[in-house]
Design a protein around this motif. Structure first.
Motif, PDB file in Angstrom:
ATOM      1  N   ARG A 153     -21.476  -0.359 -63.749  1.00  0.00           N
ATOM      2  CA  ARG A 153     -20.330   0.438 -63.334  1.00  0.00           C
ATOM      3  C   ARG A 153     -19.847   0.076 -61.936  1.00  0.00           C
ATOM      4  O   ARG A 153     -18.640  -0.014 -61.675  1.00  0.00           O
ATOM      5  CB  ARG A 153     -20.692   1.915 -63.387  1.00  0.00           C
ATOM      6  CG  ARG A 153     -19.529   2.859 -63.158  1.00  0.00           C
ATOM      7  CD  ARG A 153     -20.010   4.299 -63.045  1.00  0.00           C
ATOM      8  NE  ARG A 153     -20.808   4.684 -64.197  1.00  0.00           N
ATOM      9  CZ  ARG A 153     -21.422   5.869 -64.298  1.00  0.00           C
ATOM     10  NH1 ARG A 153     -21.352   6.737 -63.298  1.00  0.00           N
ATOM     11  NH2 ARG A 153     -22.122   6.151 -65.375  1.00  0.00           N
ATOM     12  N   PRO A 157     -24.590   1.006 -56.574  1.00  0.00           N
ATOM     13  CA  PRO A 157     -24.827   2.273 -57.273  1.00  0.00           C
ATOM     14  C   PRO A 157     -24.903   3.449 -56.308  1.00  0.00           C
ATOM     15  O   PRO A 157     -25.572   3.382 -55.276  1.00  0.00           O
ATOM     16  CB  PRO A 157     -26.185   2.039 -57.961  1.00  0.00           C
ATOM     17  CG  PRO A 157     -26.298   0.558 -58.076  1.00  0.00           C
ATOM     18  CD  PRO A 157     -25.630   0.015 -56.862  1.00  0.00           C
ATOM     19  N   ARG A 240     -28.428  10.417 -67.903  1.00  0.00           N
ATOM     20  CA  ARG A 240     -27.140  10.919 -68.412  1.00  0.00           C
ATOM     21  C   ARG A 240     -26.747  12.224 -67.731  1.00  0.00           C
ATOM     22  O   ARG A 240     -25.583  12.433 -67.391  1.00  0.00           O
ATOM     23  CB  ARG A 240     -27.228  11.125 -69.930  1.00  0.00           C
ATOM     24  CG  ARG A 240     -27.270   9.831 -70.738  1.00  0.00           C
ATOM     25  CD  ARG A 240     -27.036  10.111 -72.210  1.00  0.00           C
ATOM     26  NE  ARG A 240     -28.105  10.933 -72.786  1.00  0.00           N
ATOM     27  CZ  ARG A 240     -29.204  10.451 -73.337  1.00  0.00           C
ATOM     28  NH1 ARG A 240     -29.391   9.136 -73.390  1.00  0.00           N
ATOM     29  NH2 ARG A 240     -30.108  11.259 -73.840  1.00  0.00           N
ATOM     30  N   ASP A 243     -25.473  11.536 -64.355  1.00  0.00           N
ATOM     31  CA  ASP A 243     -24.478  10.455 -64.359  1.00  0.00           C
ATOM     32  C   ASP A 243     -24.912   9.318 -63.442  1.00  0.00           C
ATOM     33  O   ASP A 243     -24.151   8.839 -62.588  1.00  0.00           O
ATOM     34  CB  ASP A 243     -23.117  10.995 -63.922  1.00  0.00           C
ATOM     35  CG  ASP A 243     -21.976  10.023 -64.221  1.00  0.00           C
ATOM     36  OD1 ASP A 243     -22.129   9.216 -65.159  1.00  0.00           O
ATOM     37  OD2 ASP A 243     -20.945  10.065 -63.530  1.00  0.00           O
ATOM     38  N   ASP A 245     -26.021   5.692 -61.925  1.00  0.00           N
ATOM     39  CA  ASP A 245     -25.499   4.326 -61.997  1.00  0.00           C
ATOM     40  C   ASP A 245     -26.614   3.311 -62.207  1.00  0.00           C
ATOM     41  O   ASP A 245     -26.343   2.155 -62.558  1.00  0.00           O
ATOM     42  CB  ASP A 245     -24.766   3.979 -60.699  1.00  0.00           C
ATOM     43  CG  ASP A 245     -23.576   4.882 -60.449  1.00  0.00           C
ATOM     44  OD1 ASP A 245     -22.804   5.106 -61.387  1.00  0.00           O
ATOM     45  OD2 ASP A 245     -23.432   5.365 -59.308  1.00  0.00           O
ATOM     46  N   GLU A 274     -28.705   2.494 -71.366  1.00  0.00           N
ATOM     47  CA  GLU A 274     -27.262   2.618 -71.212  1.00  0.00           C
ATOM     48  C   GLU A 274     -26.817   2.354 -69.782  1.00  0.00           C
ATOM     49  O   GLU A 274     -25.633   2.238 -69.500  1.00  0.00           O
ATOM     50  CB  GLU A 274     -26.812   4.027 -71.635  1.00  0.00           C
ATOM     51  CG  GLU A 274     -27.131   4.338 -73.096  1.00  0.00           C
ATOM     52  CD  GLU A 274     -26.838   5.789 -73.454  1.00  0.00           C
ATOM     53  OE1 GLU A 274     -26.453   6.552 -72.528  1.00  0.00           O
ATOM     54  OE2 GLU A 274     -26.989   6.148 -74.626  1.00  0.00           O
ATOM     55  N   VAL A 275     -27.782   2.286 -68.848  1.00  0.00           N
ATOM     56  CA  VAL A 275     -27.486   2.018 -67.447  1.00  0.00           C
ATOM     57  C   VAL A 275     -28.309   0.829 -66.992  1.00  0.00           C
ATOM     58  O   VAL A 275     -29.332   0.497 -67.598  1.00  0.00           O
ATOM     59  CB  VAL A 275     -27.807   3.239 -66.554  1.00  0.00           C
ATOM     60  CG1 VAL A 275     -26.976   4.435 -66.974  1.00  0.00           C
ATOM     61  CG2 VAL A 275     -29.288   3.578 -66.597  1.00  0.00           C
TER      62      VAL A 275
END
Length: 281
Positions: A153, A157, A240, A243, A245, A274-275
Motif C-alpha cells: 500500500r 508503512p 485487518r 488496518d 500496512d 493480505e499485507v
C-alpha cells in the motif's frame, strides 16, 4: 537509520511488477539502490537413465532454464522501467541448478540490507520460490519482506503489527525492522496468550516496548487471547482490525521440516497474507 541496499529475486514472471514496485518505493523513500536478480532454474534430478539419455535431458533442461531466465529478466526490466527514472537499480541474470540455488541467492542476500520477494506459496509457485525465500533468510542472513499479490500500500508503512512471543527470532525481526518501525505512526506489539509463568508474565511485551520507545518508535502493547485455531489467523484478523500496512514477525521458530509437514505460523502466514510480511530469523 535506513536500508541502503535492496535485493529482489525473480524465478518467474509471476508477481514481478508488484514486488519491484514495492522495492522501488522503499528504495526511493530511503535513498537506496535496488539490485534485481533473474533466475533460470534447472529442476532436473538425473538418476537412473539409458546410456546417453542423461545428456539429452540435461541439455533440454538447461535450454528451458535459460529461456525462463530471459523471461524473468525481461519482466524485471519492464517493471523497473515503469518506476521513476530517479531509481538507482541494476539487473542480473543467472542460470543455476536447483541444488545450487541456495548458494546463488545467499551470495547476494548477504550483502543486502533487505530482500523483497513475492509470496513463495500458491498455485502458480514452484519449489524454487520457497527455496529463494529460505536461502535469503537462513544462508543469506538477511531480513525478507514478502509482498502479497495485491502489492504494498505504501513504501513507508504507517501502521505496523509486530508479533511478539519472547523468542530469539521475534527479537531479531524487531531489530531488523527498525527503519520501518521508526517511520511508522503506530507500532502495535501483539502478544497472543502469553505464558502465565514466563519471564514477562507481569508485563508481556513491556521490555520490548521500552526498547522501541527509546529509539523513537511510537509503540504500544496489545495482549490477545487465542480465539482462533491458528496464531496466524489471530494475527491476520488483528491486521485487518487496525488496518495495518505491514506485519513484522520472526521466521521459522520451529525447524523448516516441521513447518513444512505440520505447519507453523510462518508458513500459514505466507500462504494467505493480505499485507506485506517482514521476516527475520
Amino acid at each position: 537509520m535506513a536500508y541502503k541496499s535492496l535485493l529482489t529475486v525473480a524465478a518467474s514472471t509471476e508477481g514481478v511488477l508488484e514486488t519491484v514496485t514495492a522495492a522501488a518505493g522503499i528504495a526511493q523513500a530511503m535513498d537506496a539502490h535496488l539490485d534485481a536478480l533473474a533466475l533460470g532454474v534447472d529442476r532436473t534430478q538425473i538418476g537412473y537413465s539409458y546410456v546417453g539419455s542423461g545428456a539429452v535431458v540435461i541439455a533440454a533442461a538447461m535450454d528451458r532454464a535459460e529461456a525462463e531466465a530471459r523471461e524473468a529478466e525481461a519482466a524485471l526490466n519492464a517493471a523497473i522501467g515503469a518506476q521513476t527514472s530517479a531509481l538507482r537499480s541494476s539487473v542480473e541474470s543467472v542460470v543455476t541448478q536447483l541444488g545450487a540455488l541456495t548458494d546463488v541467492v545467499a551470495a547476494r542476500a548477504r550483502y543486502s540490507d533487505l530482500v523483497v520477494l513475492p509470496l513463495p506459496y500458491g498455485k502458480s509457485r514452484g519449489v524454487e520460490d520457497e527455496a529463494v525465500t529460505e536461502a535469503a533468510l537462513f544462508e543469506g542472513m538477511a531480513p525478507v519482506l514478502i509482498v502479497p499479490s495485491s502489492g504494498m500500500r505504501t513504501p513507508q508503512p504507517k501502521r505496523i503489527i509486530l508479533a511478539w512471543n519472547q523468542s530469539r527470532e521475534s527479537l531479531v525481526a524487531a531489530r531488523r525492522a527498525m527503519p520501518f518501525l521508526k517511520r511508522a505512526d503506530m507500532v502495535q506489539i501483539v502478544v497472543i496468550d502469553p505464558p502465565s509463568h514466563g519471564p514477562e508474565r507481569s508485563d508481556p511485551g513491556g521490555l520490548l516496548c521500552q526498547l522501541l520507545v527509546r529509539h523513537g518508535v511510537k509503540a504500544e502493547v496489545s495482549v490477545l487471547a487465542r480465539t482462533l485455531p491458528r496464531i496466524s489467523d489471530v494475527l491476520a484478523r488483528q491486521a485487518r482490525d487496525v488496518d495495518a500496512d505491514m506485519l513484522v514477525m520472526g521466521a521459522y521458530g520451529h525447524s523448516r521440516f516441521r513447518e513444512a509437514i505440520l505447519g507453523g505460523a510462518t508458513r500459514d502466514m505466507l500462504e494467505k497474507s493480505e499485507v506485506p510480511v517482514f521476516l527475520a530469523h
